[in-house]
Design an enzyme around this catalytic site. Structure first.
Site, short mmCIF file in Angstrom:
data_model
loop_
_atom_site.label_atom_id
_atom_site.label_comp_id
_atom_site.label_asym_id
_atom_site.label_seq_id
_atom_site.Cartn_x
_atom_site.Cartn_y
_atom_site.Cartn_z
N ASP A 315 7.78 -46.40 -93.94
CA ASP A 315 8.54 -46.93 -92.82
C ASP A 315 7.99 -48.28 -92.35
O ASP A 315 6.78 -48.50 -92.37
CB ASP A 315 8.48 -45.92 -91.66
CG ASP A 315 9.29 -46.35 -90.47
OD1 ASP A 315 10.52 -46.49 -90.61
OD2 ASP A 315 8.70 -46.56 -89.39
N GLU A 368 10.61 -49.58 -96.97
CA GLU A 368 11.66 -50.02 -96.05
C GLU A 368 11.23 -51.41 -95.57
O GLU A 368 10.48 -51.55 -94.63
CB GLU A 368 11.81 -49.07 -94.86
CG GLU A 368 13.01 -49.41 -94.00
CD GLU A 368 12.75 -49.37 -92.50
OE1 GLU A 368 13.69 -49.61 -91.74
OE2 GLU A 368 11.60 -49.12 -92.10
#
Length: 634
Positions: A315, A368
């Site tokens: 993330d 990401e």
């Protein structure tokens, strides 16, 4: 540990941890069943170099703050103690007395289980003894080149996928119940992987699991660690891969968590301009500290080794790479070259990816990363970060912005849908339509679409065809596959009742058919990062807002032609250039009634004619209904 042997921390353990290369440190730090002098109990160990004293308190000593003081061993700041008669299921915390006299009541950073929120104690548990039955899957994984495999990911939040109404535990499915229900669904829908949000322990449901306090503990909301192992084992036996969201970018300030752990900035950088996210109110890990790097890389390996996960989706990578991410002037500090690159985070990613990909072939690391940072999936010897895949956030943005437009204005933004192929070979991409696109007033996917209700669904079916046909692996967030109309909320289950409606059941059937085709035809996935697998036929038809492209297999057999009409206008006698004089067999028409369409037909087989079109000698001709996509095999 099984509890039948003595656990201890050696000088070698301390040395490797200090160097940042003790990849099994989680087997030593934390709380482990142990035996000393024939007596069963638990060996406690915690890293707290700035502490004045450390005690372990818990249900086994009535939370007595004086009874069990830990001993500092060596110069690295590790404290240890064996406490007899402590057993699995006992609650505990570390009481850390800071140098300034403060008492800090901390959960164990290496705990494998925690009390269910709002309680915050750690729980003694034993991860050993799981009877894994996924050998076939694990052996096959090692041999796969995942770039040439079909990857269709179902992003899923366990607590809001489906619930038992009126039941205790807030109606949550347990890991075991979820496993059994999810397997049936994913197999029916032809997804290859599930990506699970919010597995590591976190105190606040509204953070969706991105504010972690227990990096080594599957959340207790849905059961115990071995229940989570059962979930993964069950998915593997049914040939479904498991990807976890992993959050090494930041952590929350909760009093029992990592922040200010031993009275000082231990896991975070002490300079708030480097160690804090002003927008998020969170702490940033200190990637220049070897023990912190060790904590994180060992954690990634922990999920891979102990729980058999097949990948980690990392993330907020951009927030780690840029020192000025989300910050104003004066809120950040440049690196030694006067730049905004976080050199320590770059080295962290190279270290992490080289260890994971070198040790566990077939395990994915997915970034990401929302900027144009170069070579995110490039090899380390070429100054790449060596991730397996990168989310293509540029494609996602262009796709959503285009699909939201009134068809009258789509021709003015035509090249938004072709742009991603101009840089597609620069990385190994996943095309994500994730949870982030259906929250915070962005609307659900179907309600982003223009037009009357039936038009919205037709628009989305054609948009999904474009997505599945485009190069890059695929990711859909739960609910998008059947046209969830409300925005997603972690507080309720998906609107499964919508499947009683023709349009929603049709959408689900359509996505199921799209993914069946995706997995059946090697041209859809074997070449996903070069022009050898993709060829534009119509990239410039902005006046009619149509697109056409070919997906090609290495064998040049069973190739597919995709044609999409992005307007409510029927294209009569629509002509498309084709590469060969042969028959083109229709395998998908998005306007079929079984998909919620109007049932306007397209010829099932079209023979190529020697009529030049689209810079090709041959072409086919058919009627293309409004808001419709067609796929032909040749």
């Amino acid at each position: 540990m099984s509890g039948q042997e003595k656990v201890f921390i050696s000088e070698t353990d301390q040395y490797l941890f200090a160097k940042g290369t003790h990849y099994d440190i989680y087997k030593k730090l934390g709380a482990h069943l142990s035996v000393e002098d024939g007596k069963k109990g638990v060996f406690f160990a915690v890293w707290a170099p700035n502490a004045e004293t450390v005690h372990v308190i818990g249900s086994f000593n009535n939370w007595n703050e004086e009874e069990h003081e830990l001993e500092k061993i060596g110069p690295g700041g590790i404290y240890t103690r064996f406490v007899p008669d402590v057993k699995e299921g006992d609650l505990y915390k570390f009481l850390i007395k800071a140098k300034d006299g403060r008492k800090l009541y901390k959960a164990d950073p290496f705990a494998n289980y925690a009390q269910k929120r709002p309680e915050t104690a750690s729980v003694v548990t034993d991860l050993s003894g799981m009877k894994w039955t996924d050998e076939e899957w694990m052996n096959a994984r090692r041999r796969k080149d995942m770039n040439a495999e079909p990857i269709a990911i179902y992003e899923c939040h366990i607590g809001s996928w489906m619930r038992h109404p009126g039941r205790e535990n807030e109606g949550f499915y347990t890991y075991r119940e979820f496993a059994d229900a999810l397997v049936k669904y994913l197999k029916k829908m032809h997804f290859t992987h599930v990506e699970l949000m919010g597995i590591a322990e976190h105190p606040y449901d509204g953070s969706w699991g991105y504010q972690v306090t227990g990096y080594y503990a599957p959340t207790s909301r849905y059961g115990e660690p071995k229940d989570f192992m059962y979930l993964i084992d069950t998915l593997h036996k049914n040939k479904i891969g498991v990807i976890l969201d992993w959050v090494p970018a930041h952590f929350p300030r909760d009093a029992h968590g990592l922040a200010d752990f031993d009275g000082c900035a231990l896991f975070e950088h002490p300079d708030p301009r480097i160690g804090e996210h002003p927008d998020w109110g969170t702490k940033i890990f200190n990637y220049g500290k070897t023990e912190v790097v060790n904590f994180l890389i060992a954690n990634a390996l922990f999920w891979i080794k102990e729980f058999h996960v097949d990948g980690l989706r990392v993330d907020a990578v951009a927030s780690m790479l840029y020192l000025d991410y989300g910050k104003q002037d004066g809120q950040w500090v440049a690196n030694r070259y006067g730049e905004n690159k976080n050199l320590e985070a770059i080295e962290f990613f190279k270290h992490m990816n080289s260890v994971i990909r070198g040790t566990f072939p077939g395990v994915l690391t997915i970034a990401e990363e929302s900027t144009a940072w170069p070579k995110v999936t490039g090899p380390i010897e070429e100054e790449g970060l060596f991730f397996s895949f990168k989310w293509n956030m540029g494609w996602m943005h262009d796709f959503c912005e285009y699909m939201k437009l009134d068809p009258l204005f789509r021709k003015g933004n035509h090249y938004a849908m072709t742009f991603a192929m101009s840089y597609n070979d620069s990385e190994n991409y996943i095309l994500p339509l994730s949870h982030d696109e259906v929250v915070h007033l962005k609307c659900s996917m179907v309600n982003k679409m223009p037009g009357y209700q039936k038009d919205k669904y037709a628009n989305l079916r054609t948009g999904y065809t474009y997505m599945i046909g485009h190069e890059g692996k695929k990711l859909l967030f739960m609910g998008q596959e059947f046209g969830q109309e409300r925005e997603w909320s972690e507080e309720r289950e998906l609107d499964w009742f919508l499947l009683d409606e023709e349009l929603n059941l049709g959408m689900q059937n359509f996505v199921k058919e799209l993914l069946r085709i995706y997995r059946k035809y090697p041209c859809m996935y074997e070449i996903d990062n070069s022009w050898e697998g993709f060829e534009w036929v119509k990239a410039d038809d902005m006046e009619q807002s149509t697109y056409a492209f070919i997906r090609k297999s290495p064998s040049d057999k069973r190739n597919l032609l995709f044609v999409m009409n992005m307007t409510p206008m029927e294209r009569k006698d629509y002509r498309v250039g084709v590469p060969k004089k042969k028959k083109y067999k229709l395998i998908l028409n998005s306007d079929e009634t079984r998909f919620g369409g109007f049932g306007r037909g397209i010829q099932l087989s079209v023979s190529a004619e020697k009529i030049p079109c689209d810079y090709r000698d041959y072409s086919i001709n058919f009627d293309l209904p409004p808001y419709t996509s067609a796929v032909f095999q040749f």
